[in-house]
Design an enzyme around this catalytic site. Structure first.
Site, PDB file in Angstrom:
ATOM      1  N   THR A  56      15.459  30.193 -11.827  1.00  0.00           N
ATOM      2  CA  THR A  56      16.240  31.312 -11.274  1.00  0.00           C
ATOM      3  C   THR A  56      17.539  31.514 -12.042  1.00  0.00           C
ATOM      4  O   THR A  56      17.899  32.639 -12.398  1.00  0.00           O
ATOM      5  CB  THR A  56      16.530  31.052  -9.780  1.00  0.00           C
ATOM      6  OG1 THR A  56      15.276  30.928  -9.099  1.00  0.00           O
ATOM      7  CG2 THR A  56      17.361  32.155  -9.157  1.00  0.00           C
ATOM      8  N   ASP A  72       0.813  -1.224   0.000  1.00  0.00           N
ATOM      9  CA  ASP A  72       0.000   0.000   0.000  1.00  0.00           C
ATOM     10  C   ASP A  72       0.845   1.272   0.000  1.00  0.00           C
ATOM     11  O   ASP A  72       0.309   2.367   0.079  1.00  0.00           O
ATOM     12  CB  ASP A  72      -0.944   0.007   1.216  1.00  0.00           C
ATOM     13  CG  ASP A  72      -0.183  -0.053   2.528  1.00  0.00           C
ATOM     14  OD1 ASP A  72       1.066  -0.051   2.499  1.00  0.00           O
ATOM     15  OD2 ASP A  72      -0.830  -0.087   3.592  1.00  0.00           O
ATOM     16  N   GLY A  73       2.168   1.112  -0.072  1.00  0.00           N
ATOM     17  CA  GLY A  73       3.036   2.287  -0.141  1.00  0.00           C
ATOM     18  C   GLY A  73       3.707   2.628   1.171  1.00  0.00           C
ATOM     19  O   GLY A  73       4.595   3.490   1.202  1.00  0.00           O
ATOM     20  N   GLU A  74       3.304   1.982   2.282  1.00  0.00           N
ATOM     21  CA  GLU A  74       4.008   2.234   3.553  1.00  0.00           C
ATOM     22  C   GLU A  74       5.440   1.734   3.438  1.00  0.00           C
ATOM     23  O   GLU A  74       5.713   0.737   2.776  1.00  0.00           O
ATOM     24  CB  GLU A  74       3.333   1.462   4.699  1.00  0.00           C
ATOM     25  CG  GLU A  74       2.011   2.036   5.124  1.00  0.00           C
ATOM     26  CD  GLU A  74       1.395   1.221   6.262  1.00  0.00           C
ATOM     27  OE1 GLU A  74       2.011   0.215   6.694  1.00  0.00           O
ATOM     28  OE2 GLU A  74       0.300   1.589   6.703  1.00  0.00           O
ATOM     29  N   THR A  81      14.113  23.913 -10.494  1.00  0.00           N
ATOM     30  CA  THR A  81      13.681  23.851 -11.900  1.00  0.00           C
ATOM     31  C   THR A  81      14.658  24.561 -12.829  1.00  0.00           C
ATOM     32  O   THR A  81      14.529  24.463 -14.045  1.00  0.00           O
ATOM     33  CB  THR A  81      12.318  24.535 -12.079  1.00  0.00           C
ATOM     34  OG1 THR A  81      12.475  25.938 -11.822  1.00  0.00           O
ATOM     35  CG2 THR A  81      11.275  23.963 -11.145  1.00  0.00           C
ATOM     36  N   ASP A 106      24.361  30.241  -5.774  1.00  0.00           N
ATOM     37  CA  ASP A 106      23.049  30.087  -5.137  1.00  0.00           C
ATOM     38  C   ASP A 106      23.106  28.891  -4.203  1.00  0.00           C
ATOM     39  O   ASP A 106      24.035  28.079  -4.269  1.00  0.00           O
ATOM     40  CB  ASP A 106      21.968  29.882  -6.210  1.00  0.00           C
ATOM     41  CG  ASP A 106      20.602  30.397  -5.744  1.00  0.00           C
ATOM     42  OD1 ASP A 106      20.455  30.719  -4.552  1.00  0.00           O
ATOM     43  OD2 ASP A 106      19.688  30.470  -6.586  1.00  0.00           O
ATOM     44  N   LYS A 118      14.863  39.648  -8.371  1.00  0.00           N
ATOM     45  CA  LYS A 118      13.990  38.601  -8.912  1.00  0.00           C
ATOM     46  C   LYS A 118      12.660  38.602  -8.187  1.00  0.00           C
ATOM     47  O   LYS A 118      12.608  38.875  -6.988  1.00  0.00           O
ATOM     48  CB  LYS A 118      14.694  37.246  -8.706  1.00  0.00           C
ATOM     49  CG  LYS A 118      13.866  36.022  -9.004  1.00  0.00           C
ATOM     50  CD  LYS A 118      14.603  34.739  -8.593  1.00  0.00           C
ATOM     51  CE  LYS A 118      13.991  34.102  -7.367  1.00  0.00           C
ATOM     52  NZ  LYS A 118      14.580  32.814  -6.989  1.00  0.00           N
ATOM     53  N   ASP A 139      19.301  36.313  -6.679  1.00  0.00           N
ATOM     54  CA  ASP A 139      18.172  36.972  -6.010  1.00  0.00           C
ATOM     55  C   ASP A 139      18.678  37.537  -4.691  1.00  0.00           C
ATOM     56  O   ASP A 139      19.825  37.282  -4.281  1.00  0.00           O
ATOM     57  CB  ASP A 139      16.956  36.037  -5.825  1.00  0.00           C
ATOM     58  CG  ASP A 139      17.304  34.774  -5.053  1.00  0.00           C
ATOM     59  OD1 ASP A 139      18.234  34.814  -4.213  1.00  0.00           O
ATOM     60  OD2 ASP A 139      16.650  33.738  -5.276  1.00  0.00           O
TER      61      ASP A 139
HETATM   62  C1  R5P Z   1      15.370  30.809  -3.900  1.00  0.00           C
HETATM   63  O1  R5P Z   1      15.182  31.550  -2.960  1.00  0.00           O
HETATM   64  C2  R5P Z   1      16.485  29.807  -3.921  1.00  0.00           C
HETATM   65  O2  R5P Z   1      17.638  30.314  -3.355  1.00  0.00           O
HETATM   66  C3  R5P Z   1      16.771  29.364  -5.340  1.00  0.00           C
HETATM   67  O3  R5P Z   1      17.205  30.475  -6.086  1.00  0.00           O
HETATM   68  C4  R5P Z   1      15.558  28.803  -6.001  1.00  0.00           C
HETATM   69  O4  R5P Z   1      14.753  28.148  -5.099  1.00  0.00           O
HETATM   70  C5  R5P Z   1      15.921  27.864  -7.098  1.00  0.00           C
HETATM   71  O5  R5P Z   1      14.749  27.296  -7.626  1.00  0.00           O
HETATM   72  P1  R5P Z   1      14.539  27.244  -9.202  1.00  0.00           P
HETATM   73  O6  R5P Z   1      15.760  26.564  -9.773  1.00  0.00           O
HETATM   74  O7  R5P Z   1      13.290  26.412  -9.377  1.00  0.00           O
HETATM   75  O8  R5P Z   1      14.369  28.638  -9.673  1.00  0.00           O
END
Ligand code: R5P
Length: 307
Positions: free
Chosen positions: A222, A36-38, A219, A214, A188, A165
């Protein structure tokens, strides 16, 4: 007290390397799903031992988080004398405040359940140092900036260190101080989980090469937005360095298409099946040294991240 390293299933390769450096073997906490995924985990009893549970809470986040909690309970019930969770990537750390009324503070919730399950947490480059305060237990907050700097240093010349950012400015300043370079930052605004908007570039980037730093790449939105904005502002070559390389779709395609000069991430999470071209810098030495010093009750000194 014996040192026992338990490897959660999220990152057996890193656990094996950390164990090798510690001169021991990692004990695998078996994690077999029930139909069941447990999850079902099981440990060789660790009675009287100083236990370190190494687990990333990268994707699949909830399986890895549940496994960490179950392993912690198994270790406690089999008599661990001291229990430390070595969380190489902490999911939910970005949700460290309420964006609007009706939101939870998810980082606090996750930190709370982990912190109540162990005596101490070792983490590496949490999204912000403020997340430490969400844990109800002591946190040793390590940094991968040192190992990333070693790889970046031979490549930088007249670079400007760029925070993609506002949240990354302190990190950029640390890189810049160590490399003797100026800083700039990208303003940003996040529109959704996969979309960001650039409002401007602050600092002198024209005709300079950029080193973008960073804490994580998810994804890739950023980084892609930052690279495009910097090119638009006249910057030339681009190097990117981040601690946690999740490379969630569509990062492989979008970052892969950027024509970066170099992309460095650490091995805090295992690579997905189809990542963009990148170089992995291991945090095994940082983790093994921290575990060794904690086991021998020595200060962590320069291994610990400062704000
Ligand atoms: C944001 O505050 C984080 O420091 C990263 O810049 C961000 O979360 C990266 O996520 P993504 O690659 O999806 O933009």
């Amino acid at each position: 007290m014996d040192l026992v390293l338990v490897a959660g299933s999220s990152h057996a390769v890193l656990a094996t390397e950390v164990a090798r450096r510690l001169g021991t073997e990692a004990q695998a906490g078996l994690a077999c799903p029930f139909p069941d995924g447990e999850l079902h985990v099981s440990l060789t009893p660790v009675r009287g031992a100083d236990v370190y549970l190494l687990q990333s809470t990268g994707p699949p986040i909830h399986d890895h988080l549940a496994e960490l909690l179950l392993l912690a309970d198994a270790a406690r019930r089999s008599g661990a004398a001291r229990l430390t969770a070595v969380v190489t990537y902490l999911a939910y750390a970005r949700q460290d405040r309420r964006a609007q009324d009706g939101d939870p503070i998810s980082a606090r919730v996750v930190a709370d359940i982990i912190g109540r399950s162990v005596d101490r947490v070792v983490a590496i480059d949490l999204h912000t140092t403020a997340v430490e305060a969400f844990f109800p237990c002591p946190v040793e907050h390590l940094s991968a900036i040192g190992v990333l700097l070693e790889r970046v240093r031979p490549l930088v010349t007249d670079h400007v260190v760029v925070a993609p950012d506002l949240g990354a400015v302190k990190r950029a300043e640390r890189f810049a101080r160590a490399l003797g370079l100026p800083t700039a930052y990208v303003r940003k605004r996040r529109l959704s989980g996969r979309e960001v908007e650039v409002l401007g570039v602050e600092g002198d980037v024209r005709d300079r090469a950029a080193l973008i730093v960073d804490d994580m790449i998810s994804t890739g939105a950023t980084i892609v937005a930052a690279v495009e904005a910097l090119r638009g502002a006249g910057a030339r070559a681009m190097i990117v360095a981040a601690t946690h390389g999740l490379f969630v779709s569509p990062a492989a395609r979008t970052i892969g298409g950027l024509g970066l000069d170099a992309l460095f991430v650490t091995d805090s999470v295992p690579p997905p099946t189809d990542p963009p071209p990148h170089t992995r810098v291991s945090i095994a030495a940082v983790l093994s040294e921290a575990i060794d010093r904690l086991h021998r009750e020595l200060p962590l000194a320069e291994l610990v991240r400062r704000a």
